[in-house]
Enzyme design. Structure first.
Site, PDB file in Angstrom:
ATOM      1  CE1 TYR A 154      -4.058   1.670  -0.222  1.00 26.09           C
ATOM      2  CE2 TYR A 154      -3.523   2.708   1.873  1.00 26.09           C
ATOM      3  CZ  TYR A 154      -4.330   2.611   0.762  1.00 26.09           C
ATOM      4  OH  TYR A 154      -5.406   3.449   0.610  1.00 26.09           O
ATOM      5  CE  LYS A 161      -7.221   6.820   0.184  1.00 26.38           C
ATOM      6  NZ  LYS A 161      -8.447   7.485  -0.310  1.00 26.38           N
TER       7      LYS A 161
END
Length: 254
Positions: A154, A161
């Site tokens: 990720y 995020k």
């Protein structure tokens, strides 16, 4: 639960597999009227038919990297409706070379672009929406479990995020007195155009399905149902939350 009479903005539909489209369908099914954006002329042929299917009176271009485009969207909403009840922010971007590398190797420009598109654009939307939410409203954005815990591959999107989730909590505190509520919706991994840029994403999907207590992946319809509940009057006493829609994946330890 009804959204009759409510007017919402949906930003982030790329095609019929987008999380934003699943949410838009849920909003419309409950009676909401929607303004829908598309990224650029290349994206328009994929988005416009979906927006027309949802009977959207406003179908507008919106690339948050282009000066003035986001402001033009809110200006059109003000002219057409004069108000706004909710919005959905479902956009994210990082340059491929920065997304596929280690966080410690990411470039300054790549980091800034990822933060601008994926996080700061939501802050900008909140500022533009505030004067239109005269009787309160709801702002939603999309995140992923990789903001909270390290998820292999990720990479850069994890810190980005995480910043988005934190910004949402702070804005919820700031806008709460005006009855404007903000939430992060955090779905499990889904096969979307945006997710396809993540390395070994099919492997991530398999692991998620095997790890989740319910032993399945979620769908854009699952996410849409939760989003619709959050923008309804039934959720008027909720704000500042991160809502997981992941078949329980987030509750399992290492």
């Amino acid at each position: 639960m009804s959204l009759e009479g409510k007017k919402g903005l949906v930003v982030g539909i790329a095609n019929a597999h987008s999380i934003a489209y699943g949410c838009a369908r849920a909003f419309r099914a409950l009676g909401a009227e929607l303004a829908i954006t598309y990224l650029n002329e290349k994206a328009s042929p994929y988005v416009r038919p979906l927006a027309e299917e949802l009977e959207s009176p406003l179908i507008l271009p919106c690339d948050v990297r282009e000066p003035g485009q986001l402001e033009s969207v809110f200006s059109a909403i003000e002219q057409h409706w004069g108000e706004l009840d909710f919005l959905l922010h479902s956009i994210a971007f990082a340059p491929r070379e920065d997304l596929h590398g280690r966080v410690v190797d990411c470039s300054a420009n790549g980091f800034l672009m990822a933060m601008d598109v994926s996080c700061h654009s939501f802050i900008r939307m909140a500022k533009l929406a505030e004067p239109l939410m005269k009787n309160g409203g709801t702002l939603l954005t999309m995140s992923y479990f990789g903001a909270e815990k390290v998820v292999e591959d990720y990479n850069l999107m994890g810190p980005v995020k995480a910043a988005l989730e934190s910004a949402t909590r702070y804005m919820a505190a700031e806008l709460g007195p005006k009855h404007i509520r903000l939430h992060v919706v955090s779905p499990g991994p889904l096969k979307t155009r945006a997710a396809s840029g993540i390395n070994r994403f099919d492997e991530l999907l398999e692991k998620a399905a095997a790890r989740a207590p319910e032993r399945h992946l979620v769908t854009i319809e699952d996410v849409g149902a939760v989003a619709a509940a959050l923008v309804s009057d039934a959720a008027q006493s909720l704000t500042g939350n991160t809502i997981y829609v992941d078949a329980g994946y987030n509750i399992i330890g290492a």
